[in-house]
Design a protein around this motif. Structure first.
Motif, short mmCIF file in Angstrom:
data_model
loop_
_atom_site.label_atom_id
_atom_site.label_comp_id
_atom_site.label_asym_id
_atom_site.label_seq_id
_atom_site.Cartn_x
_atom_site.Cartn_y
_atom_site.Cartn_z
N ILE A 253 0.83 -1.20 0.00
CA ILE A 253 0.00 0.00 0.00
C ILE A 253 0.87 1.25 0.00
O ILE A 253 0.63 2.20 -0.75
CB ILE A 253 -0.96 -0.01 1.21
CG1 ILE A 253 -1.99 -1.12 1.04
CG2 ILE A 253 -1.64 1.35 1.36
CD1 ILE A 253 -2.84 -1.36 2.25
N LEU A 254 1.91 1.27 0.82
CA LEU A 254 2.80 2.42 0.92
C LEU A 254 3.49 2.71 -0.41
O LEU A 254 3.67 3.87 -0.79
CB LEU A 254 3.84 2.19 2.02
CG LEU A 254 4.81 3.33 2.29
CD1 LEU A 254 4.06 4.58 2.77
CD2 LEU A 254 5.84 2.91 3.32
N TYR A 255 3.86 1.67 -1.14
CA TYR A 255 4.55 1.87 -2.41
C TYR A 255 3.69 2.63 -3.41
O TYR A 255 4.19 3.39 -4.23
CB TYR A 255 4.99 0.53 -3.01
CG TYR A 255 5.86 0.69 -4.23
CD1 TYR A 255 7.18 1.11 -4.11
CD2 TYR A 255 5.36 0.46 -5.51
CE1 TYR A 255 7.99 1.27 -5.22
CE2 TYR A 255 6.17 0.62 -6.63
CZ TYR A 255 7.48 1.02 -6.47
OH TYR A 255 8.27 1.20 -7.58
N ALA A 256 2.38 2.48 -3.31
CA ALA A 256 1.47 3.19 -4.21
C ALA A 256 1.54 4.70 -4.01
O ALA A 256 1.29 5.47 -4.95
CB ALA A 256 0.04 2.70 -4.02
N THR A 257 1.89 5.15 -2.81
CA THR A 257 1.92 6.59 -2.53
C THR A 257 3.33 7.15 -2.43
O THR A 257 3.55 8.32 -2.73
CB THR A 257 1.16 6.91 -1.23
OG1 THR A 257 1.76 6.20 -0.15
CG2 THR A 257 -0.30 6.55 -1.35
N ILE B 270 6.61 -2.44 -8.57
CA ILE B 270 5.69 -3.08 -7.62
C ILE B 270 5.94 -4.58 -7.52
O ILE B 270 5.74 -5.18 -6.47
CB ILE B 270 4.22 -2.77 -7.97
CG1 ILE B 270 3.27 -3.26 -6.86
CG2 ILE B 270 3.84 -3.36 -9.32
CD1 ILE B 270 3.44 -2.60 -5.52
N MET B 271 6.44 -5.19 -8.58
CA MET B 271 6.72 -6.63 -8.53
C MET B 271 7.82 -6.93 -7.51
O MET B 271 7.75 -7.94 -6.81
CB MET B 271 7.10 -7.16 -9.92
CG MET B 271 5.97 -7.04 -10.94
SD MET B 271 4.43 -7.84 -10.44
CE MET B 271 4.91 -9.55 -10.56
N ASP B 272 8.82 -6.06 -7.42
CA ASP B 272 9.87 -6.23 -6.41
C ASP B 272 9.30 -6.07 -5.00
O ASP B 272 9.69 -6.79 -4.08
CB ASP B 272 11.00 -5.21 -6.62
CG ASP B 272 11.82 -5.48 -7.87
OD1 ASP B 272 11.81 -6.63 -8.37
OD2 ASP B 272 12.47 -4.54 -8.34
N VAL B 273 8.39 -5.11 -4.84
CA VAL B 273 7.75 -4.91 -3.53
C VAL B 273 6.96 -6.16 -3.15
O VAL B 273 7.05 -6.64 -2.01
CB VAL B 273 6.83 -3.67 -3.54
CG1 VAL B 273 6.08 -3.55 -2.22
CG2 VAL B 273 7.61 -2.40 -3.82
#
Length: 64
Positions: free
Chosen positions: A26-30, A48-51
């Motif tokens: 969720i944090l990566y989206a922001t 996002i794939m790495d996250v």
């Protein structure tokens, strides 16, 4: 708790690793960080794939 400092998501947390993994996604989206520091284990993040891969790995640590 997760803090993003200088492009690195730093994890300071005791509890459910599956929750922290979900929170990272969720944090990566922001806040698009470039690495994750999970108690000294560094994950380089390009997308996002790495996250998601790092989150899956972290979620396997269980709870403490």
């Amino acid at each position: 708790m997760i803090q993003v400092i200088d492009g690195e998501a730093q994890i300071y947390y005791h509890g459910s690793w599956s929750q922290i993994a979900h929170d990272l996604e969720i944090l990566y989206a922001t806040q698009q960080f470039t690495s994750i520091n999970a108690y000294g284990l560094i994950f380089e993040i390009n997308d996002i794939m790495d996250v998601m891969a790092a989150a899956d790995y972290i979620a396997q640590w269980g709870d403490f």
